[in-house]
Design a protein around this motif. Structure first.
Motif, PDB file in Angstrom:
ATOM      1  N   MET A   1      40.671  95.210 -38.695  1.00  0.00           N
ATOM      2  CA  MET A   1      41.408  94.570 -39.789  1.00  0.00           C
ATOM      3  C   MET A   1      41.732  93.113 -39.469  1.00  0.00           C
ATOM      4  SD  MET A   1      43.863  97.453 -41.462  1.00  0.00           S
ATOM      5  CE  MET A   1      44.657  97.997 -39.968  1.00  0.00           C
ATOM      6  N   ALA A   2      42.013  92.830 -38.180  1.00  0.00           N
ATOM      7  CA  ALA A   2      42.294  91.446 -37.793  1.00  0.00           C
ATOM      8  C   ALA A   2      41.046  90.579 -37.989  1.00  0.00           C
ATOM      9  CB  ALA A   2      42.759  91.400 -36.337  1.00  0.00           C
ATOM     10  N   VAL A   3      39.874  91.101 -37.576  1.00  0.00           N
ATOM     11  CA  VAL A   3      38.628  90.351 -37.743  1.00  0.00           C
ATOM     12  C   VAL A   3      38.330  90.151 -39.230  1.00  0.00           C
ATOM     13  CG1 VAL A   3      36.130  90.421 -37.376  1.00  0.00           C
ATOM     14  CG2 VAL A   3      37.678  91.099 -35.525  1.00  0.00           C
ATOM     15  N   TYR A   4      38.515  91.205 -40.023  1.00  0.00           N
ATOM     16  CA  TYR A   4      38.292  91.119 -41.469  1.00  0.00           C
ATOM     17  C   TYR A   4      39.194  90.044 -42.080  1.00  0.00           C
ATOM     18  CZ  TYR A   4      38.054  92.524 -46.388  1.00  0.00           C
ATOM     19  OH  TYR A   4      37.905  92.537 -47.752  1.00  0.00           O
ATOM     20  N   THR A   5      40.452  90.026 -41.640  1.00  0.00           N
ATOM     21  CA  THR A   5      41.403  89.034 -42.151  1.00  0.00           C
ATOM     22  C   THR A   5      40.915  87.617 -41.880  1.00  0.00           C
ATOM     23  OG1 THR A   5      43.242  90.555 -41.784  1.00  0.00           O
ATOM     24  CG2 THR A   5      43.795  88.233 -41.990  1.00  0.00           C
ATOM     25  N   LEU A   6      40.413  87.396 -40.648  1.00  0.00           N
ATOM     26  CA  LEU A   6      39.927  86.058 -40.303  1.00  0.00           C
ATOM     27  C   LEU A   6      38.689  85.697 -41.125  1.00  0.00           C
ATOM     28  CD1 LEU A   6      40.445  86.104 -36.416  1.00  0.00           C
ATOM     29  CD2 LEU A   6      41.913  85.103 -38.184  1.00  0.00           C
ATOM     30  N   ILE A   7      37.800  86.682 -41.360  1.00  0.00           N
ATOM     31  CA  ILE A   7      36.610  86.425 -42.182  1.00  0.00           C
ATOM     32  C   ILE A   7      37.032  86.042 -43.605  1.00  0.00           C
ATOM     33  CG2 ILE A   7      34.605  87.520 -43.291  1.00  0.00           C
ATOM     34  CD1 ILE A   7      34.303  89.233 -40.726  1.00  0.00           C
ATOM     35  N   MET A   8      37.983  86.789 -44.169  1.00  0.00           N
ATOM     36  CA  MET A   8      38.420  86.515 -45.536  1.00  0.00           C
ATOM     37  C   MET A   8      39.160  85.173 -45.615  1.00  0.00           C
ATOM     38  SD  MET A   8      37.125  88.837 -47.233  1.00  0.00           S
ATOM     39  CE  MET A   8      37.807  89.039 -48.869  1.00  0.00           C
ATOM     40  N   PHE A   9      39.888  84.857 -44.554  1.00  0.00           N
ATOM     41  CA  PHE A   9      40.590  83.573 -44.530  1.00  0.00           C
ATOM     42  C   PHE A   9      39.575  82.431 -44.509  1.00  0.00           C
ATOM     43  CE2 PHE A   9      42.766  80.131 -42.086  1.00  0.00           C
ATOM     44  CZ  PHE A   9      43.659  79.778 -43.088  1.00  0.00           C
TER      45      PHE A   9
ATOM     46  N   ALA B   1      36.547  82.564 -45.641  1.00  0.00           N
ATOM     47  CA  ALA B   1      35.918  82.526 -46.963  1.00  0.00           C
ATOM     48  C   ALA B   1      36.804  81.800 -47.967  1.00  0.00           C
ATOM     49  CB  ALA B   1      35.620  83.954 -47.434  1.00  0.00           C
ATOM     50  N   THR B   2      38.116  82.032 -47.849  1.00  0.00           N
ATOM     51  CA  THR B   2      39.064  81.366 -48.751  1.00  0.00           C
ATOM     52  C   THR B   2      39.048  79.859 -48.531  1.00  0.00           C
ATOM     53  OG1 THR B   2      40.441  83.336 -48.616  1.00  0.00           O
ATOM     54  CG2 THR B   2      41.455  81.376 -49.548  1.00  0.00           C
ATOM     55  N   LEU B   3      38.998  79.466 -47.259  1.00  0.00           N
ATOM     56  CA  LEU B   3      38.927  78.036 -46.955  1.00  0.00           C
ATOM     57  C   LEU B   3      37.644  77.436 -47.519  1.00  0.00           C
ATOM     58  CD1 LEU B   3      40.202  77.702 -43.265  1.00  0.00           C
ATOM     59  CD2 LEU B   3      41.419  77.176 -45.380  1.00  0.00           C
ATOM     60  N   GLY B   4      36.583  78.274 -47.588  1.00  0.00           N
ATOM     61  CA  GLY B   4      35.318  77.829 -48.142  1.00  0.00           C
ATOM     62  C   GLY B   4      35.286  77.846 -49.666  1.00  0.00           C
ATOM     63  N   GLY B   5      36.422  78.153 -50.285  1.00  0.00           N
ATOM     64  CA  GLY B   5      36.507  78.094 -51.742  1.00  0.00           C
ATOM     65  C   GLY B   5      36.316  79.409 -52.465  1.00  0.00           C
ATOM     66  N   ALA B   6      36.341  80.532 -51.723  1.00  0.00           N
ATOM     67  CA  ALA B   6      36.073  81.832 -52.332  1.00  0.00           C
ATOM     68  C   ALA B   6      37.179  82.299 -53.287  1.00  0.00           C
ATOM     69  CB  ALA B   6      35.860  82.891 -51.250  1.00  0.00           C
TER      70      ALA B   6
ATOM     71  N   ILE C   1      30.078  91.940 -47.799  1.00  0.00           N
ATOM     72  CA  ILE C   1      31.542  91.879 -47.874  1.00  0.00           C
ATOM     73  C   ILE C   1      32.093  93.211 -48.401  1.00  0.00           C
ATOM     74  CG2 ILE C   1      33.496  90.774 -49.052  1.00  0.00           C
ATOM     75  CD1 ILE C   1      32.382  89.032 -46.863  1.00  0.00           C
ATOM     76  N   ARG C   2      31.399  93.798 -49.355  1.00  0.00           N
ATOM     77  CA  ARG C   2      31.853  95.082 -49.898  1.00  0.00           C
ATOM     78  C   ARG C   2      31.841  96.167 -48.807  1.00  0.00           C
ATOM     79  NH1 ARG C   2      29.463  97.244 -55.447  1.00  0.00           N
ATOM     80  NH2 ARG C   2      27.526  96.908 -54.314  1.00  0.00           N
ATOM     81  N   TYR C   3      30.798  96.130 -47.990  1.00  0.00           N
ATOM     82  CA  TYR C   3      30.704  97.058 -46.862  1.00  0.00           C
ATOM     83  C   TYR C   3      31.908  96.870 -45.919  1.00  0.00           C
ATOM     84  CZ  TYR C   3      28.747  98.793 -42.415  1.00  0.00           C
ATOM     85  OH  TYR C   3      28.547  99.428 -41.226  1.00  0.00           O
ATOM     86  N   LEU C   4      32.208  95.592 -45.603  1.00  0.00           N
ATOM     87  CA  LEU C   4      33.354  95.311 -44.723  1.00  0.00           C
ATOM     88  C   LEU C   4      34.668  95.714 -45.395  1.00  0.00           C
ATOM     89  CD1 LEU C   4      32.463  91.800 -43.208  1.00  0.00           C
ATOM     90  CD2 LEU C   4      32.098  94.067 -42.210  1.00  0.00           C
ATOM     91  N   THR C   5      34.785  95.447 -46.697  1.00  0.00           N
ATOM     92  CA  THR C   5      36.013  95.781 -47.410  1.00  0.00           C
ATOM     93  C   THR C   5      36.220  97.293 -47.438  1.00  0.00           C
ATOM     94  OG1 THR C   5      35.707  93.835 -48.802  1.00  0.00           O
ATOM     95  CG2 THR C   5      37.317  95.452 -49.543  1.00  0.00           C
TER      96      THR C   5
END
Lengths: 114, 132
Positions: free
Chosen positions: A25-33, A35-40, A56-60
């Motif tokens: 979950m920590a790694v997922y959080t960093l990936i999503m963060f 992505a957000t910085l990238g404008g997602a 991303i759906r697989y990870l989610t």
């Protein structure tokens, strides 16, 4: 033979699961963060596109399962620490499980039909 | 055991008289934040659903719900809960692998968890409240 319906005798497996799910979950959080910085999350369309992406759906999906397992162990620990009467405690355990399994189904359904 | 040295059981602790080290409070907050996140999961999943639904009503509903001041405050609380749980979780994982076990380091890392999670809450919270 003395049988316990509740107790802290599940040992290493849950302890390990708590850690493994936490790391995921920590790694997922960093990936999503990132992505957000990238404008997602800059628009609804961009957010939808991110969450509909296959990888991303697989990870989610893994995140949802991790979250529910992690929450199960944590909330169960709270009941074990503070609720002594076995009948009340086992009821709370069952209600917690029902809630989490339902949440998992709900959340998976949201991401799976994108 | 002779009766004169037998301690009275059960023993009731006067919780308000117990002074914990900072790591103790950080640890209790880890539990409190986890419980809060668990209790608010339905709200978070509902917001996820609204954020991803394609209908215009869902988009409007998402805006209305997240624009509500009470919801904003709940989300601010959940933001802190997540960040504290995240930072404290890393501390727990490090201690699991024998990093920062010494008393001084353990105290320093507890301070770091409290401070870092509050600073991050401020940074992301201002974004949540629309300050930038």
């Amino acid at each position: 033979m003395k049988r316990l319906v509740v107790g802290a005798h599940y040992g290493l497996m849950d302890w390990l699961a708590q850690r493994v799910t936490a790391i995921f979950m920590a790694v997922y959080t960093l990936i999503m963060f990132a992505a957000t910085l990238g404008g997602a999350a800059s628009s609804r369309e961009a957010w939808h596109a991110l969450m509909a992406n296959g990888f991303i759906r697989y990870l989610t999906f893994l995140f949802i399962i991790s979250l529910c397992y992690h929450a199960w162990v944590g909330v169960r620990d709270i009941w074990m620490d503070y609720v002594q009467p076995a009948a009340i405690r086992v009821t709370l355990h069952v209600l917690t499980l029902f809630a989490l399994v339902g949440y998992a189904g709900w959340a998976v359904q949201i991401i799976w039909r994108l | 055991m002779p009766p004169e040295i037998r301690k009275p059981r059960p023993k009731y602790l006067a919780l308000h008289q117990i002074r914990l080290p900072l790591a103790g409070y950080a640890s209790i907050l880890h539990r409190v934040s986890g419980a809060g996140l668990f209790l608010m999961l339905p709200l978070l999943i509902w917001l996820l659903q609204l954020s991803l639904a394609s209908s215009a009503e869902s988009a409007a509903m998402f805006g209305a719900v997240t624009g509500n001041l009470l919801v904003k405050l709940i989300l601010l609380g959940l933001l802190w809960a997540f960040l504290h749980h995240f930072c404290m979780g890393i501390r727990i994982l490090l201690i699991d692998i024998q990093i920062g076990v010494e008393k001084q380091q353990a105290h320093a890392s507890a301070v770091a968890v409290m401070v870092v999670s509050l600073i991050l809450t401020l940074i992301f919270g201002l974004k949540l409240l629309g300050a930038y």
